[in-house]
Scaffold this active site. Structure first.
Site, PDB file in Angstrom:
ATOM      1  N   MET A  17      -5.804  -3.154   5.473  1.00 54.96           N
ATOM      2  CA  MET A  17      -4.955  -3.898   4.537  1.00 54.96           C
ATOM      3  C   MET A  17      -4.328  -5.080   5.261  1.00 54.96           C
ATOM      4  SD  MET A  17      -3.208  -0.737   2.395  1.00 54.96           S
ATOM      5  CE  MET A  17      -3.051   0.367   3.828  1.00 54.96           C
ATOM      6  N   GLN A  69     -12.278  -3.870  11.465  1.00 57.50           N
ATOM      7  CA  GLN A  69     -12.988  -4.496  10.346  1.00 57.50           C
ATOM      8  C   GLN A  69     -13.140  -5.988  10.598  1.00 57.50           C
ATOM      9  OE1 GLN A  69     -11.516  -5.373   6.200  1.00 57.50           O
ATOM     10  NE2 GLN A  69     -13.073  -3.869   5.639  1.00 57.50           N
ATOM     11  N   CYS A  99     -13.468  -7.825   0.117  1.00 56.49           N
ATOM     12  CA  CYS A  99     -12.214  -8.552  -0.087  1.00 56.49           C
ATOM     13  C   CYS A  99     -12.415  -9.721  -1.042  1.00 56.49           C
ATOM     14  CB  CYS A  99     -11.680  -9.060   1.242  1.00 56.49           C
ATOM     15  SG  CYS A  99     -10.095  -9.916   1.091  1.00 56.49           S
ATOM     16  N   GLY A 211     -10.133   3.305  -3.827  1.00 51.75           N
ATOM     17  CA  GLY A 211      -9.620   2.666  -5.027  1.00 51.75           C
ATOM     18  C   GLY A 211      -8.834   3.624  -5.910  1.00 51.75           C
ATOM     19  N   GLY A 212      -7.520   3.386  -6.032  1.00 52.50           N
ATOM     20  CA  GLY A 212      -6.710   4.154  -6.957  1.00 52.50           C
ATOM     21  C   GLY A 212      -6.398   5.579  -6.542  1.00 52.50           C
ATOM     22  N   GLY A 233      -5.476   3.544   0.427  1.00 45.85           N
ATOM     23  CA  GLY A 233      -4.843   2.310   0.857  1.00 45.85           C
ATOM     24  C   GLY A 233      -3.344   2.316   0.649  1.00 45.85           C
TER      25      GLY A 233
END
Length: 332
Positions: A17, A69, A99, A211-212, A233
């Site tokens: 992040m 990353q 991204c 995700g989520g 995340g």
């Protein structure tokens, strides 16, 4: 670290992040969990090859297992960045193909590369030639006008042929036109079933879903659907104790790294003192700790004390202890 140990750690990982998962954040997360795989912020290949971002590559040995990353789209440049980064001892090198930021698009990397799986394949093969650890990718299910049902399997097939054995899929399409990077984290609908189908279609790939995911219970649901790993995340960042404090026991069947969030705060004090001794500032570390007691009595006082005092000249461990008093008074 052995490749199989890193793969095992990928059962639960904390997402890369931007502006958040720096080395101080990762050390803090490691205090909470010995086992989860941690990722750096995305670092662009040009910034490494030019020497602008070499300071971002350093990390504490305690952070292992930790993955770097990279962002880029030029195979030669990514190869050189990988060669340089390999000397730092990361356990994995990951290529960002997810991204959606404007900055990433202008550099022709990130999610826009979902349209060019052959180029991504060239990139990862070039990176593999320069890496003594596993090269992985993190992608979306598609971008803009792409049909994810067609784009995602085509992308994964190209990755598998290029020698990729492990990938993370953010289960949202990225809209590069019309949505901001922030909106791209929430607005496009999640399609978990598509990602599950990809695991069935590519059984030899180690696939993590992203995700989520906001809890370990939700992570377990994905594992029960056959996924090999789950990447979390924002929930891991904003409510780190809820995710990471229990991760070792619930996800890995191991003894927890620390018994409580209070113990984690105290365990950070030697690291804080070491950082201050070389000219660092307290808020560079404590900004990542604000959510440690989220949802608990005293959390507001903890957060307020750190927010108001940690940036001041001379602020030290005593500020953390004063902030901690707001929590311990309620627990007494």
């Amino acid at each position: 670290m052995r490749a199989d140990a890193v793969t095992e750690a990928a059962k639960l990982s904390v997402a890369p992040m931007m502006d958040w998962t720096d080395r101080h954040c990762r050390f803090f997360h490691r205090v909470l969990s010995r086992r989860a795989l941690l990722y750096t912020e995305m670092v662009t290949a040009p910034a490494i090859t030019r020497g602008d971002a070499l300071h971002l590559l350093t990390f504490d040995a305690a952070e292992h297992p930790v993955a770097l990353q990279l962002g880029g789209s030029d195979p030669a440049e990514l190869a050189e960045a990988t060669r340089i980064a390999s000397g730092y001892g990361y356990d994995e090198i990951n290529l960002n193909v997810g991204c959606p930021s404007d900055r990433v698009q202008s550099g022709c990397f990130g999610a826009v590369l979902m349209r060019q799986p052959d180029l991504v394949a060239d990139c990862v093969k070039a990176m593999q030639d320069q890496s003594d650890v596993e090269v992985t990718v993190k992608c979306r299910i598609g971008v803009d006008e792409q049909d994810p049902e067609e784009a995602l399997p085509r992308f994964l097939e190209a990755m598998e042929k290029a020698g990729i054995k492990r990938a993370t899929i953010h289960a949202r399409k990225a809209w590069l036109e019309g949505l901001s990077p922030k909106q791209n984290r929430d607005v496009p609908p999640l399609d978990y079933p598509l990602v599950y189908r990809m695991k069935a279609a590519f059984p030899d790939l180690h696939l993590s879903i992203n995700g989520g995911v906001t809890s370990l219970d939700a992570a377990q649901v994905h594992l029960d659907h056959g996924m090999d790993g789950v990447m979390i995340g924002r929930a891991a960042y904003h409510t780190p104790a809820d995710i990471l404090l229990n991760a070792d026991a619930l996800m890995f069947g191991d003894v927890p790294a620390v018994r409580s969030a209070e113990d984690a705060a105290v365990a950070m004090l030697p690291y804080i003192e070491a950082h201050l001794s070389v000219g660092g500032r307290l808020n560079q570390i404590t900004r990542h700790m604000l959510g440690l007691f989220a949802g608990r009595p005293g959390a507001r006082g903890w957060k307020r004390t750190l927010s108001e005092e940690a940036h001041r000249d001379g602020a030290g461990p005593e500020v953390v202890l004063r902030a901690l008093d707001h929590v311990t008074q309620h627990a007494a």
